[in-house]
Design a protein around this motif. Sequence first.
Motif, PDB file in Angstrom:
ATOM      1  N   PHE A 130       5.366  -0.470  -2.119  1.00 26.89           N
ATOM      2  CA  PHE A 130       5.763   0.603  -3.024  1.00 26.89           C
ATOM      3  C   PHE A 130       4.609   1.051  -3.916  1.00 26.89           C
ATOM      4  CE2 PHE A 130      10.080  -0.946  -2.029  1.00 26.89           C
ATOM      5  CZ  PHE A 130      10.587   0.260  -1.554  1.00 26.89           C
ATOM      6  N   PHE A 131       3.712   0.135  -4.238  1.00 26.01           N
ATOM      7  CA  PHE A 131       2.527   0.510  -5.014  1.00 26.01           C
ATOM      8  C   PHE A 131       1.654   1.483  -4.226  1.00 26.01           C
ATOM      9  CE2 PHE A 131      -1.958  -0.266  -6.048  1.00 26.01           C
ATOM     10  CZ  PHE A 131      -1.964   0.178  -7.359  1.00 26.01           C
ATOM     11  N   PHE A 132       1.404   1.171  -2.949  1.00 23.79           N
ATOM     12  CA  PHE A 132       0.583   2.055  -2.130  1.00 23.79           C
ATOM     13  C   PHE A 132       1.307   3.362  -1.837  1.00 23.79           C
ATOM     14  CE2 PHE A 132      -1.645  -1.977  -0.860  1.00 23.79           C
ATOM     15  CZ  PHE A 132      -2.833  -1.648  -1.489  1.00 23.79           C
ATOM     16  N   LEU A 133       2.629   3.320  -1.704  1.00 23.17           N
ATOM     17  CA  LEU A 133       3.396   4.548  -1.525  1.00 23.17           C
ATOM     18  C   LEU A 133       3.296   5.429  -2.768  1.00 23.17           C
ATOM     19  CD1 LEU A 133       5.344   5.926   0.514  1.00 23.17           C
ATOM     20  CD2 LEU A 133       7.209   4.873  -0.774  1.00 23.17           C
ATOM     21  N   LEU A 134       3.374   4.812  -3.934  1.00 26.80           N
ATOM     22  CA  LEU A 134       3.232   5.550  -5.190  1.00 26.80           C
ATOM     23  C   LEU A 134       1.828   6.148  -5.308  1.00 26.80           C
ATOM     24  CD1 LEU A 134       4.585   6.235  -7.953  1.00 26.80           C
ATOM     25  CD2 LEU A 134       3.530   4.153  -8.812  1.00 26.80           C
ATOM     26  N   CYS A 135       0.820   5.391  -4.931  1.00 26.80           N
ATOM     27  CA  CYS A 135      -0.552   5.906  -4.972  1.00 26.80           C
ATOM     28  C   CYS A 135      -0.727   7.073  -4.005  1.00 26.80           C
ATOM     29  CB  CYS A 135      -1.541   4.794  -4.630  1.00 26.80           C
ATOM     30  SG  CYS A 135      -1.698   3.562  -5.927  1.00 26.80           S
ATOM     31  N   PHE A 136      -0.079   7.010  -2.844  1.00 24.89           N
ATOM     32  CA  PHE A 136      -0.156   8.103  -1.881  1.00 24.89           C
ATOM     33  C   PHE A 136       0.463   9.377  -2.455  1.00 24.89           C
ATOM     34  CE2 PHE A 136       1.980  10.472   1.533  1.00 24.89           C
ATOM     35  CZ  PHE A 136       0.864  10.895   2.228  1.00 24.89           C
ATOM     36  N   PHE A 137       1.658   9.263  -3.054  1.00 23.79           N
ATOM     37  CA  PHE A 137       2.297  10.444  -3.638  1.00 23.79           C
ATOM     38  C   PHE A 137       1.499  10.978  -4.828  1.00 23.79           C
ATOM     39  CE2 PHE A 137       6.369   8.926  -1.640  1.00 23.79           C
ATOM     40  CZ  PHE A 137       6.444   9.981  -0.747  1.00 23.79           C
ATOM     41  N   LEU A 138       0.885  10.094  -5.588  1.00 27.92           N
ATOM     42  CA  LEU A 138       0.042  10.529  -6.693  1.00 27.92           C
ATOM     43  C   LEU A 138      -1.168  11.299  -6.174  1.00 27.92           C
ATOM     44  CD1 LEU A 138      -0.511  10.458  -9.749  1.00 27.92           C
ATOM     45  CD2 LEU A 138      -1.741   8.326  -9.367  1.00 27.92           C
ATOM     46  N   LEU A 139      -1.766  10.821  -5.109  1.00 20.02           N
ATOM     47  CA  LEU A 139      -2.908  11.506  -4.514  1.00 20.02           C
ATOM     48  C   LEU A 139      -2.500  12.876  -3.982  1.00 20.02           C
ATOM     49  CD1 LEU A 139      -5.904  11.257  -3.709  1.00 20.02           C
ATOM     50  CD2 LEU A 139      -5.119  10.327  -1.538  1.00 20.02           C
ATOM     51  N   VAL A 140      -1.347  12.966  -3.333  1.00 16.86           N
ATOM     52  CA  VAL A 140      -0.860  14.253  -2.831  1.00 16.86           C
ATOM     53  C   VAL A 140      -0.610  15.210  -3.988  1.00 16.86           C
ATOM     54  CG1 VAL A 140       1.087  15.381  -1.669  1.00 16.86           C
ATOM     55  CG2 VAL A 140       0.087  13.313  -0.701  1.00 16.86           C
ATOM     56  N   ALA A 141      -0.024  14.719  -5.080  1.00 15.41           N
ATOM     57  CA  ALA A 141       0.241  15.572  -6.244  1.00 15.41           C
ATOM     58  C   ALA A 141      -1.062  16.054  -6.879  1.00 15.41           C
ATOM     59  CB  ALA A 141       1.085  14.806  -7.266  1.00 15.41           C
ATOM     60  N   ILE A 142      -2.074  15.194  -6.944  1.00 13.58           N
ATOM     61  CA  ILE A 142      -3.363  15.589  -7.519  1.00 13.58           C
ATOM     62  C   ILE A 142      -4.006  16.672  -6.665  1.00 13.58           C
ATOM     63  CG2 ILE A 142      -5.726  14.772  -7.915  1.00 13.58           C
ATOM     64  CD1 ILE A 142      -4.498  12.126  -8.852  1.00 13.58           C
ATOM     65  N   VAL A 143      -3.967  16.506  -5.348  1.00 14.80           N
ATOM     66  CA  VAL A 143      -4.551  17.516  -4.456  1.00 14.80           C
ATOM     67  C   VAL A 143      -3.801  18.827  -4.581  1.00 14.80           C
ATOM     68  CG1 VAL A 143      -4.909  18.120  -2.018  1.00 14.80           C
ATOM     69  CG2 VAL A 143      -5.514  15.837  -2.853  1.00 14.80           C
ATOM     70  N   ARG A 144      -2.479  18.770  -4.637  1.00 16.05           N
ATOM     71  CA  ARG A 144      -1.672  19.996  -4.755  1.00 16.05           C
ATOM     72  C   ARG A 144      -1.949  20.706  -6.084  1.00 16.05           C
ATOM     73  NH1 ARG A 144       0.006  24.403  -3.285  1.00 16.05           N
ATOM     74  NH2 ARG A 144       2.128  24.995  -3.689  1.00 16.05           N
ATOM     75  N   CYS A 145      -2.037  19.951  -7.160  1.00 15.50           N
ATOM     76  CA  CYS A 145      -2.327  20.555  -8.462  1.00 15.50           C
ATOM     77  C   CYS A 145      -3.737  21.148  -8.493  1.00 15.50           C
ATOM     78  CB  CYS A 145      -2.163  19.529  -9.579  1.00 15.50           C
ATOM     79  SG  CYS A 145      -0.453  19.074  -9.872  1.00 15.50           S
ATOM     80  N   ASP A 164       4.731 -13.789   1.331  1.00  6.40           N
ATOM     81  CA  ASP A 164       5.527 -13.599   0.128  1.00  6.40           C
ATOM     82  C   ASP A 164       6.193 -12.228   0.243  1.00  6.40           C
ATOM     83  OD1 ASP A 164       6.688 -13.672  -2.323  1.00  6.40           O
ATOM     84  OD2 ASP A 164       4.830 -13.702  -3.474  1.00  6.40           O
ATOM     85  N   VAL A 165       7.498 -12.226   0.467  1.00  4.51           N
ATOM     86  CA  VAL A 165       8.212 -10.984   0.732  1.00  4.51           C
ATOM     87  C   VAL A 165       8.212 -10.084  -0.503  1.00  4.51           C
ATOM     88  CG1 VAL A 165      10.431  -9.992   1.405  1.00  4.51           C
ATOM     89  CG2 VAL A 165       9.626 -12.096   2.480  1.00  4.51           C
ATOM     90  N   ASP A 166       8.409 -10.670  -1.676  1.00  4.67           N
ATOM     91  CA  ASP A 166       8.418  -9.862  -2.902  1.00  4.67           C
ATOM     92  C   ASP A 166       7.068  -9.179  -3.127  1.00  4.67           C
ATOM     93  OD1 ASP A 166      11.011 -10.583  -3.420  1.00  4.67           O
ATOM     94  OD2 ASP A 166      10.444 -12.293  -4.677  1.00  4.67           O
ATOM     95  N   LEU A 167       6.003  -9.902  -2.897  1.00  6.56           N
ATOM     96  CA  LEU A 167       4.674  -9.312  -3.040  1.00  6.56           C
ATOM     97  C   LEU A 167       4.453  -8.214  -2.011  1.00  6.56           C
ATOM     98  CD1 LEU A 167       1.920  -9.336  -4.440  1.00  6.56           C
ATOM     99  CD2 LEU A 167       1.198 -11.047  -2.763  1.00  6.56           C
ATOM    100  N   GLY A 168       4.971  -8.413  -0.818  1.00  2.97           N
ATOM    101  CA  GLY A 168       4.854  -7.392   0.221  1.00  2.97           C
ATOM    102  C   GLY A 168       5.559  -6.109  -0.162  1.00  2.97           C
ATOM    103  N   PHE A 169       6.806  -6.218  -0.673  1.00  2.27           N
ATOM    104  CA  PHE A 169       7.526  -5.031  -1.117  1.00  2.27           C
ATOM    105  C   PHE A 169       6.820  -4.359  -2.284  1.00  2.27           C
ATOM    106  CE2 PHE A 169      11.358  -6.713   1.070  1.00  2.27           C
ATOM    107  CZ  PHE A 169      11.690  -5.558   1.759  1.00  2.27           C
ATOM    108  N   ALA A 170       6.337  -5.151  -3.215  1.00  4.24           N
ATOM    109  CA  ALA A 170       5.652  -4.589  -4.375  1.00  4.24           C
ATOM    110  C   ALA A 170       4.392  -3.840  -3.945  1.00  4.24           C
ATOM    111  CB  ALA A 170       5.307  -5.694  -5.373  1.00  4.24           C
ATOM    112  N   LEU A 171       3.616  -4.410  -3.054  1.00  9.94           N
ATOM    113  CA  LEU A 171       2.400  -3.747  -2.589  1.00  9.94           C
ATOM    114  C   LEU A 171       2.721  -2.495  -1.780  1.00  9.94           C
ATOM    115  CD1 LEU A 171       0.135  -6.752  -1.576  1.00  9.94           C
ATOM    116  CD2 LEU A 171      -0.104  -5.232  -3.547  1.00  9.94           C
TER     117      LEU A 171
END
Length: 61
Positions: free
Chosen positions: A23-38, A14-21
């Motif tokens: 970007f979800f994991f990319l968002l979680c990665f940036f959130l984790l980086v922001a939490i560590v930086r803060c 499912d291509v749509d599910l693949g893109f959604a997952l």
Amino acid sequence: MDPPTLPVSTFDVDVDLGFALFFFFLLCFFLLVAIVRCAQMVLDPYSAISVTTHQEEQTED
């Protein structure tokens, strides 16, 4: 006579599910980086300040 049938793939993607997952994991990665930086800034706030802001600028006359 029936036409020959191709073997059905058991791995449907499912291509749509693949893109959604992705970007979800990319968002979680940036959130984790922001939490560590803060957390680093909270633990040691003065290391984040540039040293050049504390020095007086030399004026040439």
